[in-house]
Design a protein around this motif. Structure first.
Motif, PDB file in Angstrom:
ATOM      1  N   GLY A   1       0.826  -1.193   0.000  1.00 37.47           N
ATOM      2  CA  GLY A   1       0.000   0.000   0.000  1.00 37.47           C
ATOM      3  C   GLY A   1       0.866   1.251   0.000  1.00 37.47           C
ATOM      4  N   ASP A   2       0.427   2.280  -0.711  1.00 40.68           N
ATOM      5  CA  ASP A   2       1.219   3.507  -0.808  1.00 40.68           C
ATOM      6  C   ASP A   2       0.306   4.729  -0.789  1.00 40.68           C
ATOM      7  N   ARG A   3       0.870   5.860  -0.396  1.00 42.85           N
ATOM      8  CA  ARG A   3       0.193   7.136  -0.545  1.00 42.85           C
ATOM      9  C   ARG A   3       0.104   7.481  -2.029  1.00 42.85           C
ATOM     10  N   PRO A   4      -0.761   8.390  -2.388  1.00 44.25           N
ATOM     11  CA  PRO A   4      -0.800   8.831  -3.790  1.00 44.25           C
ATOM     12  C   PRO A   4       0.535   9.427  -4.216  1.00 44.25           C
ATOM     13  N   ALA A   5       0.860   9.293  -5.480  1.00 45.09           N
ATOM     14  CA  ALA A   5       2.150   9.774  -5.995  1.00 45.09           C
ATOM     15  C   ALA A   5       2.333  11.269  -5.770  1.00 45.09           C
TER      16      ALA A   5
ATOM     17  N   ILE B   1       0.678  -0.080  -4.806  1.00 42.86           N
ATOM     18  CA  ILE B   1      -0.689   0.365  -5.082  1.00 42.86           C
ATOM     19  C   ILE B   1      -0.998   1.641  -4.312  1.00 42.86           C
ATOM     20  N   GLN B   2      -1.279   2.697  -5.047  1.00 42.73           N
ATOM     21  CA  GLN B   2      -1.594   3.989  -4.454  1.00 42.73           C
ATOM     22  C   GLN B   2      -3.077   4.022  -4.054  1.00 42.73           C
ATOM     23  N   PHE B   3      -3.316   4.229  -2.778  1.00 41.82           N
ATOM     24  CA  PHE B   3      -4.688   4.303  -2.279  1.00 41.82           C
ATOM     25  C   PHE B   3      -4.992   5.705  -1.757  1.00 41.82           C
ATOM     26  N   GLU B   4      -6.015   6.328  -2.342  1.00 31.67           N
ATOM     27  CA  GLU B   4      -6.519   7.615  -1.864  1.00 31.67           C
ATOM     28  C   GLU B   4      -7.459   7.377  -0.690  1.00 31.67           C
TER      29      GLU B   4
END
Length: 525
Positions: free
Chosen positions: A106-110, A160-163
């Motif tokens: 999991g990642d923050r938005p770019a 994977i960028q999760f908002e």
């Protein structure tokens, strides 16, 4: 309206389930919440088995064990930041053994990268060349097709960028019409024929067989008809027992020097075996990793898969020499009565019940089993020999045991202490861990570092800990044994639940001297 992060997570999870994946390992975190909740919903409907580990490093090694034992891809799911970095050791091991780990981070938005946002770092391509495929995924790209074909040759990373928002509604209707397919089998064409007129040939089988199945390698060995040296003597009953021991004698090695050697996988355990291979005029290597991580490997002829065989019969006198030296070594090893790591290896090799799975840690335990166990079959063996680390051993063994009925692990004390958090689990798993305790790094007493200034501080590293007490404090059944009779009794008992048996052995220096004495006595066999 369902939020975009939930939609993206459900698309990914649905594809994973429909591809026939049966297990997933997650670690708690906020940014991976959409995936964690989607996998949880799928698990409540019996569509996938959910495993939870609080430590990402142990989670990844646990998944590695599941993948080793099942042969199926296993997703691992974590939040952003340092959590991702804790996957790296297991990803490297998976890369060097072509194990299908599906890494979902999991990642923050770019848009938050390089802005000082909390728990945000450059996760894209963090594993470098260790993964076969990478994608930096955002909500705008779904629906997407997951790269399952790439998993056939090793790990895959999807960042994977999760908002926000990260939580979903309670509906599980999205799982109502899931259709699970039989996983695709990718046929591998036989890469030609191995042809030779050599009558002095030897087959050397690395411990992990290059990822090839034990059955396929046994069939290949039978077709070849050559003497067999196996780093794993518990899988190949027709192998030459104690080859790594008696080949320490240069006179014996010269007497059985081969014209041609075929090596399956990589030989990573004994200097005597590697020195013996160099005596051959011609070396043939068979290893699928030459198509991925070992593309620069040297050999006179290379195959990425097992070839067909066209050879002449081995010279009878040559084959007889191997049997003669093996029988003499069996007599030498069989006469060992001193309570030692070598005696323990011999007894474990002989005493493990047929049908048991065995995980062996790196360092001394795996080398002692190679050298002092008599060749047999009926035991399914595993080890992390991709990079031969001592990290993640408990977790890998537990992952293997989660797929089997009865599993035994043999670990050194430092390997056990390195992965203590792996003992934190709440699953019904049958695993007995034997810990060979010599209070430190015993292997270094057998290497060139022995005797240098500061040896105990930087190599020996004595810990002085009561390992059984440590395991007991974590709620694990544990005991300490000190005799051959106790060891035999422990091996004969059914494995129920998770337990730890600490085997105290003589000090490291005494063991190194004893081992050296065995090697010296080989010359007079």
């Amino acid at each position: 309206m369902i939020n975009p992060s939930t939609l993206l997570a459900r698309v990914i999870v649905r594809q994973i389930i429909e591809a026939g994946v049966t297990d997933v390992v997650i670690s708690p975190g906020s940014r991976n919440a959409p995936l964690s909740l989607a996998f949880y919903q799928a698990s409540t409907k019996g569509l996938i088995k959910l495993h939870v580990r609080i430590d990402e490093r142990t989670a990844a090694f646990f998944a590695l064990g599941i993948a080793k034992a099942s042969g199926r891809p296993v997703p691992i799911v974590c939040t952003s930041g340092t959590a991702v970095a804790n996957y790296h050791p297991a990803v490297l091991e998976a890369s060097h053994t072509n194990i299908p780990l599906l890494v979902l981070t999991g990642d923050r938005p770019a848009s938050l990268r390089r802005t000082g946002a909390n728990q945000t770092t450059e996760q894209a391509r963090i594993f470098g060349k260790a993964v076969r495929y990478f994608a930096d995924v955002s909500g705008s790209v779904y629906p997407m097709e997951l790269p399952f074909a790439s998993l056939q040759s090793g790990p895959v990373h999807l960042n994977i960028q999760f908002e926000e928002p990260l939580v979903c509604d309670k509906s599980d209707n999205w799982l109502n019409d899931v259709e699970i397919t039989i996983p695709k089998v990718f046929d591998r064409k036989t890469p030609g024929t191995f042809y030779t007129k050599s009558t002095r040939g030897v087959l050397v089988i690395g411990h992990d067989r290059g990822g090839l199945s034990a059955e396929a390698v046994r069939n290949f060995a039978d077709e070849l008809g050559w003497p067999v040296i196996a780093e794993d003597p518990l899988t190949f009953k027709n192998a030459i027992s104690h080859a790594s021991v008696f080949l320490t004698s240069q006179a014996i090695a010269d007497d059985v020097a081969p014209d041609t050697v075929v090596v399956i996988g990589r030989t990573t355990l004994s200097r005597s075996i590697n020195a013996f291979i160099k005596l051959a005029r011609k070396e043939i290597v068979i290893d699928p990793r030459m198509a991925t991580v070992d593309s620069d490997r040297m050999a006179d002829q290379k195959f990425a898969q097992l070839p067909t065989v066209d050879v002449v019969p081995v010279d009878a006198d040559y084959a007889e020499k191997w049997k003669k030296y093996s029988l003499r070594a069996q007599k030498l090893v069989g006469d060992i009565t001193t309570w030692s790591e070598q005696l323990i290896a011999r007894k474990i090799g002989a005493g493990i019940p047929t049908g048991t799975s065995l995980f062996i840690s790196s360092s001394r335990p795996i080398r002692d089993l190679e050298g002092f166990a008599v060749a047999r079959d009926g035991v399914e063996t595993f080890a992390n020999r991709g990079l031969a680390g001592i990290d993640g051993n408990i977790s890998t063994a537990l992952g293997i045991a989660s797929q089997r009925n009865q599993t035994i692990a043999v670990l050194g004390d430092l390997g056990f202490l390195h992965d203590l958090t792996g003992l934190i689990h709440k699953e019904d798993i049958n695993l007995k861990i034997f810990v060979i305790n010599n209070d430190g790094g015993g292997i270094f007493s057998t290497l060139a570092q022995r005797g240098v200034d500061g040896f105990e501080d930087v190599f020996g590293t004595p810990h002085g800990l009561d390992i059984a007490a440590l395991a007991s404090s974590m709620g694990i059944s544990a005991k300490t044994i000190n005799s051959q009779a106790q060891l035999i009794a422990e091996l004969s008992e059914p494995v129920t639940g998770l337990s730890v048996v600490v085997i105290n052995v003589p000090d490291r220096e005494a063991n190194a001297d004893f081992l050296k004495g065995i090697y010296n006595s080989v010359s007079s066999m």
